[in-house]
Motif scaffolding. Sequence first.
Motif, PDB file in Angstrom:
ATOM      1  N   VAL A   1      -4.303   3.006  -4.945  1.00 38.61           N
ATOM      2  CA  VAL A   1      -3.869   2.375  -6.192  1.00 38.61           C
ATOM      3  C   VAL A   1      -3.324   0.985  -5.881  1.00 38.61           C
ATOM      4  O   VAL A   1      -2.409   0.834  -5.074  1.00 38.61           O
ATOM      5  CB  VAL A   1      -2.769   3.206  -6.893  1.00 38.61           C
ATOM      6  CG1 VAL A   1      -2.396   2.562  -8.228  1.00 38.61           C
ATOM      7  CG2 VAL A   1      -3.213   4.634  -7.104  1.00 38.61           C
ATOM      8  N   ASP A   2      -3.875  -0.035  -6.529  1.00 35.67           N
ATOM      9  CA  ASP A   2      -3.400  -1.404  -6.379  1.00 35.67           C
ATOM     10  C   ASP A   2      -2.524  -1.734  -7.577  1.00 35.67           C
ATOM     11  O   ASP A   2      -3.007  -1.834  -8.707  1.00 35.67           O
ATOM     12  CB  ASP A   2      -4.589  -2.372  -6.295  1.00 35.67           C
ATOM     13  CG  ASP A   2      -4.155  -3.806  -6.019  1.00 35.67           C
ATOM     14  OD1 ASP A   2      -2.938  -4.054  -5.911  1.00 35.67           O
ATOM     15  OD2 ASP A   2      -5.041  -4.677  -5.917  1.00 35.67           O
TER      16      ASP A   2
ATOM     17  N   VAL B   1      -2.884  -1.083 -13.361  1.00 33.45           N
ATOM     18  CA  VAL B   1      -3.178  -0.843 -11.958  1.00 33.45           C
ATOM     19  C   VAL B   1      -4.693  -0.827 -11.778  1.00 33.45           C
ATOM     20  O   VAL B   1      -5.445  -0.709 -12.738  1.00 33.45           O
ATOM     21  CB  VAL B   1      -2.571   0.488 -11.453  1.00 33.45           C
ATOM     22  CG1 VAL B   1      -1.062   0.475 -11.540  1.00 33.45           C
ATOM     23  CG2 VAL B   1      -3.158   1.671 -12.218  1.00 33.45           C
ATOM     24  N   ARG B   2      -5.112  -0.957 -10.538  1.00 36.78           N
ATOM     25  CA  ARG B   2      -6.535  -0.873 -10.232  1.00 36.78           C
ATOM     26  C   ARG B   2      -6.731   0.247  -9.219  1.00 36.78           C
ATOM     27  O   ARG B   2      -6.029   0.317  -8.208  1.00 36.78           O
ATOM     28  CB  ARG B   2      -7.053  -2.191  -9.661  1.00 36.78           C
ATOM     29  CG  ARG B   2      -8.551  -2.170  -9.332  1.00 36.78           C
ATOM     30  CD  ARG B   2      -9.013  -3.473  -8.697  1.00 36.78           C
ATOM     31  NE  ARG B   2      -8.929  -4.576  -9.664  1.00 36.78           N
ATOM     32  CZ  ARG B   2      -8.183  -5.664  -9.479  1.00 36.78           C
ATOM     33  NH1 ARG B   2      -7.453  -5.787  -8.374  1.00 36.78           N
ATOM     34  NH2 ARG B   2      -8.157  -6.624 -10.376  1.00 36.78           N
TER      35      ARG B   2
ATOM     36  N   GLN C   1       0.809  -1.213   0.000  1.00 36.19           N
ATOM     37  CA  GLN C   1       0.000   0.000   0.000  1.00 36.19           C
ATOM     38  C   GLN C   1       0.847   1.270   0.000  1.00 36.19           C
ATOM     39  O   GLN C   1       0.300   2.367  -0.080  1.00 36.19           O
ATOM     40  CB  GLN C   1      -0.931  -0.001   1.210  1.00 36.19           C
ATOM     41  CG  GLN C   1      -1.925  -1.152   1.210  1.00 36.19           C
ATOM     42  CD  GLN C   1      -2.874  -1.122   2.393  1.00 36.19           C
ATOM     43  OE1 GLN C   1      -2.738  -0.283   3.284  1.00 36.19           O
ATOM     44  NE2 GLN C   1      -3.842  -2.016   2.407  1.00 36.19           N
ATOM     45  N   SER C   2       2.145   1.128   0.106  1.00 35.86           N
ATOM     46  CA  SER C   2       3.000   2.321   0.128  1.00 35.86           C
ATOM     47  C   SER C   2       4.271   2.102  -0.681  1.00 35.86           C
ATOM     48  O   SER C   2       5.343   2.559  -0.298  1.00 35.86           O
ATOM     49  CB  SER C   2       3.348   2.696   1.575  1.00 35.86           C
ATOM     50  OG  SER C   2       3.977   1.604   2.229  1.00 35.86           O
ATOM     51  N   LEU C   3       4.147   1.394  -1.797  1.00 35.63           N
ATOM     52  CA  LEU C   3       5.318   1.094  -2.614  1.00 35.63           C
ATOM     53  C   LEU C   3       5.884   2.349  -3.265  1.00 35.63           C
ATOM     54  O   LEU C   3       5.137   3.176  -3.792  1.00 35.63           O
ATOM     55  CB  LEU C   3       4.958   0.088  -3.705  1.00 35.63           C
ATOM     56  CG  LEU C   3       4.901  -1.388  -3.321  1.00 35.63           C
ATOM     57  CD1 LEU C   3       4.437  -2.209  -4.509  1.00 35.63           C
ATOM     58  CD2 LEU C   3       6.268  -1.873  -2.855  1.00 35.63           C
ATOM     59  N   SER C   4       7.193   2.459  -3.241  1.00 38.49           N
ATOM     60  CA  SER C   4       7.861   3.541  -3.953  1.00 38.49           C
ATOM     61  C   SER C   4       8.832   2.979  -4.981  1.00 38.49           C
ATOM     62  O   SER C   4       9.623   3.720  -5.567  1.00 38.49           O
ATOM     63  CB  SER C   4       8.616   4.450  -2.975  1.00 38.49           C
ATOM     64  OG  SER C   4       9.581   3.695  -2.258  1.00 38.49           O
TER      65      SER C   4
ATOM     66  N   PHE D   1       1.203   7.597 -16.703  1.00 36.36           N
ATOM     67  CA  PHE D   1       2.034   7.214 -15.568  1.00 36.36           C
ATOM     68  C   PHE D   1       1.239   7.471 -14.289  1.00 36.36           C
ATOM     69  O   PHE D   1       0.736   8.582 -14.090  1.00 36.36           O
ATOM     70  CB  PHE D   1       3.332   8.017 -15.547  1.00 36.36           C
ATOM     71  CG  PHE D   1       4.221   7.745 -16.734  1.00 36.36           C
ATOM     72  CD1 PHE D   1       5.242   6.808 -16.644  1.00 36.36           C
ATOM     73  CD2 PHE D   1       4.029   8.411 -17.937  1.00 36.36           C
ATOM     74  CE1 PHE D   1       6.046   6.540 -17.738  1.00 36.36           C
ATOM     75  CE2 PHE D   1       4.831   8.151 -19.036  1.00 36.36           C
ATOM     76  CZ  PHE D   1       5.848   7.211 -18.927  1.00 36.36           C
ATOM     77  N   VAL D   2       1.119   6.458 -13.466  1.00 37.59           N
ATOM     78  CA  VAL D   2       0.413   6.584 -12.198  1.00 37.59           C
ATOM     79  C   VAL D   2       1.441   6.456 -11.085  1.00 37.59           C
ATOM     80  O   VAL D   2       2.069   5.408 -10.936  1.00 37.59           O
ATOM     81  CB  VAL D   2      -0.682   5.521 -12.049  1.00 37.59           C
ATOM     82  CG1 VAL D   2      -1.355   5.632 -10.682  1.00 37.59           C
ATOM     83  CG2 VAL D   2      -1.716   5.666 -13.159  1.00 37.59           C
ATOM     84  N   ASN D   3       1.634   7.530 -10.346  1.00 42.18           N
ATOM     85  CA  ASN D   3       2.671   7.579  -9.307  1.00 42.18           C
ATOM     86  C   ASN D   3       4.026   7.144  -9.864  1.00 42.18           C
ATOM     87  O   ASN D   3       4.786   6.410  -9.224  1.00 42.18           O
ATOM     88  CB  ASN D   3       2.275   6.701  -8.117  1.00 42.18           C
ATOM     89  CG  ASN D   3       1.069   7.244  -7.384  1.00 42.18           C
ATOM     90  OD1 ASN D   3       0.663   8.382  -7.587  1.00 42.18           O
ATOM     91  ND2 ASN D   3       0.485   6.436  -6.512  1.00 42.18           N
ATOM     92  N   GLY D   4       4.303   7.592 -11.099  1.00 44.64           N
ATOM     93  CA  GLY D   4       5.586   7.308 -11.729  1.00 44.64           C
ATOM     94  C   GLY D   4       5.662   5.988 -12.459  1.00 44.64           C
ATOM     95  O   GLY D   4       6.650   5.718 -13.139  1.00 44.64           O
TER      96      GLY D   4
END
Length: 597
Positions: free
Chosen positions: A291-292, A302-303, A88-91, A249-252
């Motif tokens: 975002v999953d 992504v979902r 849930q907090s992947l970077s 791009f979603v969160n990069g």
Amino acid sequence: MARIERLSPTLANQIAAGEVVERPASVVKELVENALDAGATKVRVEVSHGGLSRIAVVDDGIGMDEADARLCFERHATSKLSQFEDLQSLSTYGFRGEALPSIASVAKVKLLTRLRGASEGVEVTIHGGADPIVVPAGAAEGTAVTIDDLFFNVPARRKFAKSQGAESAQVGEVVLLAALSRPDVSFTLVRDQRLAREYLRSADRKERVAHVFDEPLELNVGARGSLRFEAYLSAPERARSGANALYFFVNGRPVRDRTLARAVAQAYGSVLEPGRYPLGVVYLELPPELVDVNVHPQKAEVRFAEGRAVADGLCRELNRSLGQVFSLPAFNVTSTDRFQPSFQPTTSYATQGDVPAVSAQVVSLAEPAQLHFANERRGPELESLTPALPHRTGEGPAPIVKERVGFYANLRFVGQVRAMFLICEGEDGLYILDQHAAAERVTFHRLKTAYRARAVATQQLLIPTIVQVTAHEAALIDDQREAILQMGLDVTRMGETGVAVRAVPKVLERVPPERLVRDLLAEVGFDAKRPFSDAVDLVLATMACHGSIRAGDVVHPDEVSALLSSLDQVDFAGHCPHGRPVVTRMTFDELERKVAR
């Protein structure tokens, strides 16, 4: 039935490779993402014969020690997460720990790495999932992974490979996406020992996008709730069939998403034909918990926790931004000429179909005056054409109205050419306006504004016009009568194959009623797949086309003045409702060069 047995690690990895390692580009993607996760500032990709014979990815990241170099080839071994909640907090780009063991099971792999600050490196060699051979080795700081003979031990998979050119193109696309995602990193692509692409480190996304695309893209930024976006998009006339040149791009993380692509296309309104999409890049930022990323083997999709809200928010806010960006010609117009916001951003709207609706309490400016463009001259009505403004659905201050800078009104009308083009003089050159496209945009804006406000002024016909249609078309008109009436057309069914037109939009009172009915049916035919509400813009655009000044109409200077002023008050003023440019320019410098001054 055979007894249940555990699969061997090698076979399990080869099965996983069927999903993770689809083609050479899949290998490049996984290795490049590992390099980025390792903090690389330079990534070099080399491929031979489309990547089927050789792939090499070299980075200057943090590198690995011997223990990590051994462990990275074990299935589900990763440094990216340690518990489920970490998803849930992947970077990072990678997180499953599947890529390297999957690749090593279907290729000959050599990994050469040296941990940053270490005195020596380590080399790991694996052929087709066999036991690794690990030896000390001299190496630069960072990691170099070489893949030889991809699918050498699974020839059935190799048969599915495309031509070398097609596979090379896919590898180029992977490097392109990585470059767009990380402008702070330099990327080099070498194909068959020849430099193919090079993306040097850029200061920001804007600079990287300008480097990647060979045409100007307009910057649009916006926010809606927790969604933030930064979009670089082409003008409507540069749109293509299909969304292959539209990147998300979603969160990069680069993703493929048809819903987002449709949202961007819909944000252009009628200026994009159905099935056409702009060129460009859209960066979306959302809280990670919404975002999953764990829904696709190759992490290409992504979902969203609220997918409909994301698409709707992107469409609405992007439409607001695009309407201003494409209201002026893309001729490096100075910032002082740009439109100022005509109202403050809102947080919620009552909705009508896919567009914000305006209730009866809307703040209305001057009543739009009808512009008469016809060979038969009548006294022009020169009041400013100003759209009604959206308002907040809850309590709060009324919209703050600001005057838009009159770029078009500041042009000086010089003359009309071939009863088709309006020649105007600006500070930096001559501006040539397509009179039909310009008037069509103004008429369309008036119709759409009135439609949203449910306030389309109508003109009752003294004698109803009877139009013969098919039984299916008559049924459609009967079924959608209320929606059609909201557009200013009062049409009722007459028998099995006839309809009676009793009123038309006042702004289109000179258009034959039968033409309006035919336009309506052409856009929302009985067999159309899209719902009626989605075709409203197309219907209004077609009506505006037939209800506006046309090529061959002689116009009075006062009418030109009214038209120019009206263009300053509408969105997308630089394009007609069907996407054609309204204006082109010849600078005075160009003119002087042409006459050798």
